[in-house]
Design a protein around this motif. Structure first.
Motif, short mmCIF file in Angstrom:
data_model
loop_
_atom_site.label_atom_id
_atom_site.label_comp_id
_atom_site.label_asym_id
_atom_site.label_seq_id
_atom_site.Cartn_x
_atom_site.Cartn_y
_atom_site.Cartn_z
N ALA A 244 0.83 -1.20 0.00
CA ALA A 244 0.00 0.00 0.00
C ALA A 244 0.87 1.26 0.00
O ALA A 244 0.56 2.25 -0.69
CB ALA A 244 -0.92 -0.02 1.21
N ARG A 245 1.96 1.25 0.74
CA ARG A 245 2.87 2.40 0.76
C ARG A 245 3.47 2.64 -0.62
O ARG A 245 3.63 3.79 -1.06
CB ARG A 245 3.99 2.17 1.79
CG ARG A 245 3.56 2.26 3.24
CD ARG A 245 4.76 2.28 4.16
NE ARG A 245 4.35 2.24 5.55
CZ ARG A 245 4.26 1.13 6.28
NH1 ARG A 245 4.57 -0.05 5.72
NH2 ARG A 245 3.89 1.19 7.53
N ILE A 246 3.84 1.56 -1.31
CA ILE A 246 4.41 1.70 -2.65
C ILE A 246 3.44 2.43 -3.57
O ILE A 246 3.82 3.35 -4.31
CB ILE A 246 4.76 0.30 -3.22
CG1 ILE A 246 5.96 -0.31 -2.47
CG2 ILE A 246 5.05 0.38 -4.71
CD1 ILE A 246 6.26 -1.74 -2.85
N VAL A 247 2.16 2.05 -3.53
CA VAL A 247 1.16 2.69 -4.38
C VAL A 247 0.96 4.15 -3.97
O VAL A 247 0.84 5.06 -4.82
CB VAL A 247 -0.17 1.92 -4.32
CG1 VAL A 247 -1.25 2.63 -5.12
CG2 VAL A 247 0.02 0.49 -4.82
N VAL B 47 8.20 -2.82 -7.46
CA VAL B 47 7.45 -1.56 -7.45
C VAL B 47 6.47 -1.54 -8.62
O VAL B 47 5.28 -1.21 -8.46
CB VAL B 47 8.41 -0.36 -7.51
CG1 VAL B 47 7.61 0.95 -7.69
CG2 VAL B 47 9.28 -0.30 -6.26
N ASP B 48 6.97 -1.88 -9.82
CA ASP B 48 6.11 -1.86 -11.01
C ASP B 48 4.94 -2.85 -10.86
O ASP B 48 3.81 -2.55 -11.27
CB ASP B 48 6.92 -2.22 -12.25
CG ASP B 48 8.00 -1.19 -12.55
OD1 ASP B 48 7.83 -0.03 -12.10
OD2 ASP B 48 8.99 -1.53 -13.21
N ARG B 49 5.22 -4.04 -10.27
CA ARG B 49 4.19 -5.05 -10.16
C ARG B 49 3.01 -4.56 -9.33
O ARG B 49 1.85 -4.68 -9.72
CB ARG B 49 4.74 -6.33 -9.54
CG ARG B 49 3.69 -7.43 -9.39
CD ARG B 49 4.19 -8.61 -8.56
NE ARG B 49 5.48 -9.06 -9.00
CZ ARG B 49 6.56 -9.17 -8.22
NH1 ARG B 49 6.47 -8.80 -6.95
NH2 ARG B 49 7.70 -9.59 -8.69
N TRP B 50 3.29 -3.97 -8.14
CA TRP B 50 2.20 -3.60 -7.25
C TRP B 50 1.48 -2.33 -7.71
O TRP B 50 0.28 -2.18 -7.48
CB TRP B 50 2.69 -3.47 -5.81
CG TRP B 50 3.20 -4.79 -5.32
CD1 TRP B 50 4.46 -5.10 -4.95
CD2 TRP B 50 2.43 -5.99 -5.20
NE1 TRP B 50 4.57 -6.42 -4.60
CE2 TRP B 50 3.32 -7.00 -4.74
CE3 TRP B 50 1.11 -6.34 -5.43
CZ2 TRP B 50 2.92 -8.30 -4.52
CZ3 TRP B 50 0.69 -7.63 -5.20
CH2 TRP B 50 1.59 -8.60 -4.76
N ASP C 220 13.48 5.81 -5.84
CA ASP C 220 13.32 6.22 -4.44
C ASP C 220 12.32 5.32 -3.71
O ASP C 220 12.52 4.97 -2.54
CB ASP C 220 12.85 7.68 -4.37
CG ASP C 220 13.89 8.64 -4.93
OD1 ASP C 220 15.09 8.26 -4.93
OD2 ASP C 220 13.51 9.74 -5.37
N ILE C 221 11.24 4.96 -4.42
CA ILE C 221 10.24 4.08 -3.81
C ILE C 221 10.85 2.72 -3.47
O ILE C 221 10.63 2.17 -2.39
CB ILE C 221 9.03 3.91 -4.76
CG1 ILE C 221 8.31 5.24 -4.95
CG2 ILE C 221 8.08 2.85 -4.22
CD1 ILE C 221 7.21 5.19 -5.98
N ALA C 222 11.61 2.17 -4.40
CA ALA C 222 12.25 0.87 -4.17
C ALA C 222 13.18 0.92 -2.97
O ALA C 222 13.24 -0.01 -2.16
CB ALA C 222 13.01 0.44 -5.43
N GLU C 223 13.93 2.03 -2.84
CA GLU C 223 14.87 2.16 -1.73
C GLU C 223 14.13 2.31 -0.40
O GLU C 223 14.51 1.70 0.60
CB GLU C 223 15.77 3.38 -1.96
CG GLU C 223 16.86 3.54 -0.91
CD GLU C 223 17.81 4.66 -1.25
OE1 GLU C 223 18.62 5.02 -0.38
OE2 GLU C 223 17.74 5.19 -2.37
N LEU C 224 13.05 3.08 -0.40
CA LEU C 224 12.28 3.28 0.83
C LEU C 224 11.59 1.99 1.27
O LEU C 224 11.54 1.68 2.47
CB LEU C 224 11.22 4.37 0.61
CG LEU C 224 11.73 5.81 0.55
CD1 LEU C 224 10.61 6.75 0.09
CD2 LEU C 224 12.25 6.25 1.92
N ALA C 225 11.08 1.23 0.32
CA ALA C 225 10.35 0.00 0.65
C ALA C 225 11.26 -1.21 0.81
O ALA C 225 10.83 -2.24 1.32
CB ALA C 225 9.32 -0.29 -0.44
N GLY C 226 12.52 -1.08 0.39
CA GLY C 226 13.44 -2.21 0.49
C GLY C 226 13.13 -3.31 -0.47
O GLY C 226 13.28 -4.50 -0.16
#
Length: 360
Positions: A24-27, A50-53, A38-44
């Protein structure tokens, strides 16, 4: 805006798994215009994750973030297969397999190879846990051929469960040929996160023989190491063991070793009628409680010991006995002679059935 509120509710809910909250955070971060990197780094997570969700949310909404329903349904194993696993486990492997006992992989492989039943070794392990099966375990047994077996069992067990009032019951035997084994290289001691280690090879420095007497009523042990085991040494130790109980009736439980019935021992018994011998059945030393104590001594002191000489070995045995006696407690003997004899009869019946079946 409504979707953002639903996503934030997922993120803040205590009933949502951490995995689902991360998705949910990624979206949300994507909706805020943040870069994929940046999203990938924040979410680990990775960029494809990232693209999948983000894609799944765009296609299916909140339902797209939960993939539990998309998993393949669990394949149910038919009851007959489970029954076959249990039945095979409770029998010895066929001779042609060359196996002495079943393992989970061995049984699963046999079912697939011979009977065309495909189950995983982990399924076999689960069935064993649920059914309480452990085919890797084994034990030993020996049936006594003593014609007076029942009488001797009743005599000894009677002393354990209902000793004569005011009398002392001593369980006496010898642990012979205890080896003083030294290792070829220094012991690596126990340390934080590291188990104790020793070399597999060893050097023999001689042997000793332990004479020991267990007071069945108190658990106290008297022990003495001697270089040889013979009638003279046994008699000398017997005198030492009964000396603290002068003036009392003493019943001694011991096995049928010839050194226990030498003429010197017989003559001493005649001179000391307050001491009576009670012999265990032939081949049934397990009924002698000192044997239980010998097993404890071996596990806790001797087996993992490193001894540079016989004297070092003797000192460790003496130290162990002293430590034991500080807080000695008697063994709780619970088996009656009737229960023991019933089990022996059951084993005799089973052996007779096996012999008769093999003879056919």
């Amino acid at each position: 805006m409504e979707q953002d509120a639903e996503l934030r509710a997922l993120v803040n809910s205590r009933d949502v798994s951490a995995v689902l909250a991360t998705r949910a955070r990624i979206v949300l971060w994507h909706g805020e215009g943040r870069r994929r990197k940046d999203i990938a780094e924040l979410a680990g997570v990775s960029l494809p994750t990232v693209d999948r969700w983000v894609r799944r949310h765009a296609e299916h909404g909140l339902a797209g973030l939960d993939d539990r329903d998309r998993a393949a349904p669990r394949v149910q194993v038919p009851p007959r297969v489970r029954a076959r696993v249990v039945a095979l486990t409770r029998t010895s492997p066929p001779v042609e397999t060359g196996l002495s006992h079943w393992s989970t992989r061995g049984l699963a492989g046999y079912l697939k190879r011979v009977e065309g039943i495909c189950v995983s070794w982990s399924y076999v392990a689960r069935v064993w846990r649920e059914e309480g099966l452990a085919p890797h375990r084994h034990g030993t047994f020996k049936l006594s051929k003593d014609p007076a077996f029942a009488e001797k069992v009743s005599d000894v067990v009677g002393l354990y469960l209902d000793p004569p009032g005011g009398a002392v019951v001593l369980s006496i035997d010898e642990k012979t040929q205890i080896q003083a084994l030294d290792r070829t290289q220094p012991l690596l001691p126990l340390d934080f996160g590291v188990t104790e280690k020793r070399t597999h090879d060893y050097v023999r420095h001689g042997v000793t023989n332990l004479f020991a007497a267990l007071d069945v009523g108190t658990g106290q042990v008297v022990g003495e190491c001697r270089p040889t085991r013979d009638g003279a040494n046994f008699l000398a130790f017997l005198k030492k063991a009964v000396k603290p109980h002068t003036g009392k009736e003493v019943h001694v439980v011991l096995d049928n070793l010839s050194t226990h019935t030498t003429p010197e021992v017989e003559a001493w018994l005649e001179e000391n009628p307050h001491v009576r011998f009670h012999f265990t059945p032939v081949g049934s030393s397990w009924i002698n409680q000192i044997e239980t104590w010998f097993g404890i001594l071996t596990r806790q002191s001797i087996r993992r010991g490193t001894f540079t000489s016989v004297n070092v070995l003797i000192k460790q045995i003496k130290d162990y006995i002293d430590t034991w006696n500080v807080d000695a407690k008697p063994f709780a003997w619970t088996a009656t002679s009737e229960e023991i004899l019933a089990k022996v009869r059951l084993v005799q019946t089973n052996i007779k059935k096996l012999v008769d079946n093999n003879a056919k």
